[in-house]
Enzyme design. Structure first.
Site, PDB file in Angstrom:
ATOM      1  CB  SER A  10     -62.229  80.017  54.700  1.00 29.07           C
ATOM      2  OG  SER A  10     -61.044  79.843  53.958  1.00 29.07           O
ATOM      3  CG  HIS A  35     -62.774  84.485  52.862  1.00 24.39           C
ATOM      4  ND1 HIS A  35     -62.805  85.868  52.819  1.00 24.39           N
ATOM      5  CD2 HIS A  35     -61.502  84.150  53.189  1.00 24.39           C
ATOM      6  CE1 HIS A  35     -61.610  86.342  53.116  1.00 24.39           C
ATOM      7  NE2 HIS A  35     -60.795  85.318  53.340  1.00 24.39           N
ATOM      8  CG  ASP A  37     -58.498  82.435  52.518  1.00 25.79           C
ATOM      9  OD1 ASP A  37     -58.388  83.658  52.695  1.00 25.79           O
ATOM     10  OD2 ASP A  37     -59.138  81.692  53.273  1.00 25.79           O
ATOM     11  CG  MET A  39     -52.885  81.648  50.714  1.00 29.05           C
ATOM     12  SD  MET A  39     -52.588  80.560  52.132  1.00 29.05           S
ATOM     13  CE  MET A  39     -54.090  80.862  53.096  1.00 29.05           C
ATOM     14  CG  HIS A  68     -58.005  87.347  51.789  1.00 27.27           C
ATOM     15  ND1 HIS A  68     -57.863  86.683  52.996  1.00 27.27           N
ATOM     16  CD2 HIS A  68     -57.079  88.351  51.811  1.00 27.27           C
ATOM     17  CE1 HIS A  68     -56.890  87.257  53.700  1.00 27.27           C
ATOM     18  NE2 HIS A  68     -56.400  88.260  52.999  1.00 27.27           N
ATOM     19  CG  MET A  70     -53.702  86.306  52.138  1.00 31.08           C
ATOM     20  SD  MET A  70     -53.994  85.009  53.356  1.00 31.08           S
ATOM     21  CE  MET A  70     -55.356  84.156  52.559  1.00 31.08           C
ATOM     22  CG  MET A 139     -55.435  89.167  57.791  1.00 31.75           C
ATOM     23  SD  MET A 139     -56.498  87.827  57.197  1.00 31.75           S
ATOM     24  CE  MET A 139     -55.652  86.381  57.854  1.00 31.75           C
ATOM     25  CG  ASP A 177     -59.753  85.126  57.408  1.00 27.55           C
ATOM     26  OD1 ASP A 177     -59.880  84.068  58.057  1.00 27.55           O
ATOM     27  OD2 ASP A 177     -59.308  85.161  56.242  1.00 27.55           O
TER      28      ASP A 177
END
Length: 221
Positions: A10, A35, A37, A39, A68, A70, A139, A177
């Site tokens: 990540s 990965h 992330d 957000m 990913h 979020m 998750m 994850d």
């Protein structure tokens, strides 16, 4: 699709002062995925980075970009993340009212579609979409922050998802994850995981080639 387990570090746990170098080091160490992330401070209580950072890194890296999202109402941003160079876009089932439409849109854009489920979200949320999904992300912590502990009941959830995928005749991959480390990765892979995301448990233990071998030895037993 490969049956080999994939480790996807990540980016959140990398050194943000030298991200391009970090990705180059991952490639040299034998990693194939990263990965990403994303957000937004609304769907989760944290803010990270967006399409401009991913686009800049895309120009510097040959890694598979596993993005990913979020974020709340991710359908607003799909085009930007496609244009930035994502190879796969994972959206949360909890974040969109029309998940099938969103998954189809991602696929039509030429990017692999995936759906993520928070720990307490039932697998039923993706049952009928499995043939359309390249991957389901389980998750194993509540999203928003790194360094959390793996939630034990997620092992049962992974096992149940594996059964559901087989029953559907699908080839959907399972990604996990949250709290993944060499101490628990064998149990996670045995439960049915294909792709493991690891942040601080990976990046905090250089050199990366040796850390990858540590994970591989652990999940192979």
């Amino acid at each position: 699709m490969s049956t080999e387990t994939i480790l996807a570090p990540s980016l959140l746990s990398a050194d943000f002062g030298k991200l391009a170098q970090e990705l180059a080091d991952l490639e040299l160490a034998g990693l194939s995925w990263i990965h990403l992330d994303v957000m937004d401070g609304a769907f989760v209580p944290n803010i990270t980075f967006g399409p401009p950072v991913i686009k800049a890194l895309r120009a510097e890296s040959g890694l598979f970009f596993d993005t990913h999202l979020m974020v709340d109402r991710p359908e607003r941003y799909i085009d930007e993340f496609v244009d930035a160079g994502s190879d796969l876009i994972c959206v949360h089932a909890e974040a969109s009212l029309h998940l099938e439409r969103l998954v189809s849109r991602i696929a039509e854009a030429g990017v692999l579609p995936a759906a993520a489920l928070n720990p307490a979200t039932p697998l039923e949320a993706v049952r009928y979409l499995l043939p359309q999904l390249h991957m389901v992300l389980i998750m194993s912590v509540n999203p928003g922050f790194g360094g959390q502990k793996f939630i034990p009941f997620c092992l049962d959830k992974i096992r149940e998802l594996k059964i559901m995928i087989r029953a559907a005749g699908a080839r959907t991959l399972i990604q996990v994850d949250g709290g993944v480390d060499p101490e628990n990765c064998r149990e996670i892979v045995k439960a049915g995981a294909d792709i493991l995301v690891s942040g601080s448990a990976f990046f905090n233990h250089p050199p990366y080639a040796e850390r990858l071998k540590t994970f591989e030895r652990a999940w192979r037993g």
